[in-house]
Write a protein that holds these residues in place. Sequence first.
Motif, mmCIF file in Angstrom:
data_model
loop_
_atom_site.group_PDB
_atom_site.id
_atom_site.type_symbol
_atom_site.label_atom_id
_atom_site.label_comp_id
_atom_site.label_asym_id
_atom_site.label_seq_id
_atom_site.Cartn_x
_atom_site.Cartn_y
_atom_site.Cartn_z
ATOM 1 N N LEU A 65 56.955 -2.949 30.354
ATOM 2 C CA LEU A 65 58.149 -2.345 29.773
ATOM 3 C C LEU A 65 59.188 -2.042 30.844
ATOM 4 O O LEU A 65 60.385 -2.279 30.655
ATOM 5 C CB LEU A 65 57.773 -1.063 29.025
ATOM 6 C CG LEU A 65 58.938 -0.276 28.414
ATOM 7 C CD1 LEU A 65 59.642 -1.114 27.342
ATOM 8 C CD2 LEU A 65 58.450 1.042 27.822
ATOM 9 N N MET A 66 58.742 -1.532 31.987
ATOM 10 C CA MET A 66 59.676 -1.208 33.057
ATOM 11 C C MET A 66 60.373 -2.469 33.579
ATOM 12 O O MET A 66 61.573 -2.467 33.859
ATOM 13 C CB MET A 66 58.953 -0.507 34.200
ATOM 14 C CG MET A 66 58.383 0.851 33.834
ATOM 15 S SD MET A 66 59.661 2.021 33.306
ATOM 16 C CE MET A 66 58.645 3.398 32.766
ATOM 17 N N HIS A 67 59.628 -3.570 33.711
ATOM 18 C CA HIS A 67 60.245 -4.834 34.103
ATOM 19 C C HIS A 67 61.276 -5.270 33.070
ATOM 20 O O HIS A 67 62.386 -5.708 33.416
ATOM 21 C CB HIS A 67 59.182 -5.915 34.264
ATOM 22 C CG HIS A 67 58.473 -5.888 35.584
ATOM 23 N ND1 HIS A 67 58.963 -6.507 36.708
ATOM 24 C CD2 HIS A 67 57.305 -5.318 35.959
ATOM 25 C CE1 HIS A 67 58.139 -6.320 37.719
ATOM 26 N NE2 HIS A 67 57.120 -5.598 37.294
ATOM 27 N N LYS A 68 60.912 -5.175 31.800
ATOM 28 C CA LYS A 68 61.827 -5.581 30.741
ATOM 29 C C LYS A 68 63.077 -4.712 30.714
ATOM 30 O O LYS A 68 64.147 -5.153 30.292
ATOM 31 C CB LYS A 68 61.118 -5.520 29.378
ATOM 32 C CG LYS A 68 60.090 -6.619 29.152
ATOM 33 C CD LYS A 68 60.750 -7.992 29.098
ATOM 34 C CE LYS A 68 59.765 -9.088 28.748
ATOM 35 N NZ LYS A 68 60.416 -10.427 28.727
ATOM 36 N N ALA A 69 62.938 -3.466 31.157
ATOM 37 C CA ALA A 69 64.080 -2.556 31.198
ATOM 38 C C ALA A 69 64.971 -2.818 32.409
ATOM 39 O O ALA A 69 65.977 -2.138 32.594
ATOM 40 C CB ALA A 69 63.598 -1.108 31.216
ATOM 41 N N GLY A 70 64.594 -3.787 33.246
ATOM 42 C CA GLY A 70 65.416 -4.130 34.396
ATOM 43 C C GLY A 70 65.210 -3.226 35.588
ATOM 44 O O GLY A 70 66.079 -3.120 36.450
ATOM 45 N N LEU A 71 64.042 -2.576 35.665
ATOM 46 C CA LEU A 71 63.747 -1.681 36.774
ATOM 47 C C LEU A 71 62.928 -2.403 37.840
ATOM 48 O O LEU A 71 62.178 -3.327 37.531
ATOM 49 C CB LEU A 71 62.973 -0.463 36.264
ATOM 50 C CG LEU A 71 63.765 0.457 35.333
ATOM 51 C CD1 LEU A 71 62.829 1.294 34.492
ATOM 52 C CD2 LEU A 71 64.696 1.356 36.139
#
Length: 283
Positions: free
Chosen positions: A169-175
């Motif tokens: 999820l964090m990757h998908k959020a651009g983090l």
Amino acid sequence: MRNVAIGIFSVLFSFPYGGCDGPGPGGEFAAPAMTQGPADPGPKGMDPTGGEFTIKYPKVSSAFFDNSSVIEVDITFTDVEWARFQAFRTAKKKEYVHCSFTFGTEKFADAACRSKGRPTNWVSEPKPQFVVSFDQWDDKGRFLGLRRLNLEADPFSAAPVRDRLGLWLMHKAGLHAARVNHARVLKNGVYYGLYMNLEHIDKEFLEYHFKNPNGNLYSDGYVLETNKAAGDYSHLWALNDLVTKEPLTGDHTSFFVKLESLLDVRTMLRLTAAEIVLPTSDN
């Protein structure tokens, strides 16, 4: 899941320090793709100083974090070192013992292993979680470019998937988030259990993710992990003072101007939004 939050939040606090900055005004990080092949240089996004950047994962570690399959690793202990490992667990001490670590044809003969997680929870673990360090005995020690790695199997989860889903999820959020996949762990050549193989956030992580990786990196929000000799916490204390001393009433215009100079507000909001949807109580 707490490790997901702490890891990313610590990187946020590194942003204002000498180049590990978030996107500039009006800029955003493009959401990276989670799946990357061994030869994939990494996701692309906006560089803090303008233009495009690519997260440059070294190819030597790409296969180690390949999430299209379950990798297999072997941790080997002598009888003496395994007895020391167990004794430290009984004493609830996070102390390293000697071990060796093998992945495919790559072997690190004198690694260091210790228990991971809260010592008060170790008695509840059906199998220990591990931190494997390659620079404990030799500061220059690296395995596939890594200083250390984390093998997690939360005893309070039905299956070892929480951090992997959270980081997805964090990757998908651009983090900027750690890489993670699943690993079959062997102990002395015998299957020991299924673990999450979680990338350690350290100096190498900053070098992969930022053009200038020389900023301060904190763990647990305030423990300095880089630039320890300088020991400069002034920026962190300035942020703390700004927030704690701001009155609850009145005009907050100057507060928000100062906040932008101390914190990557856009990334902080992005992280907060991503955390809100995670079903966990300890973030």
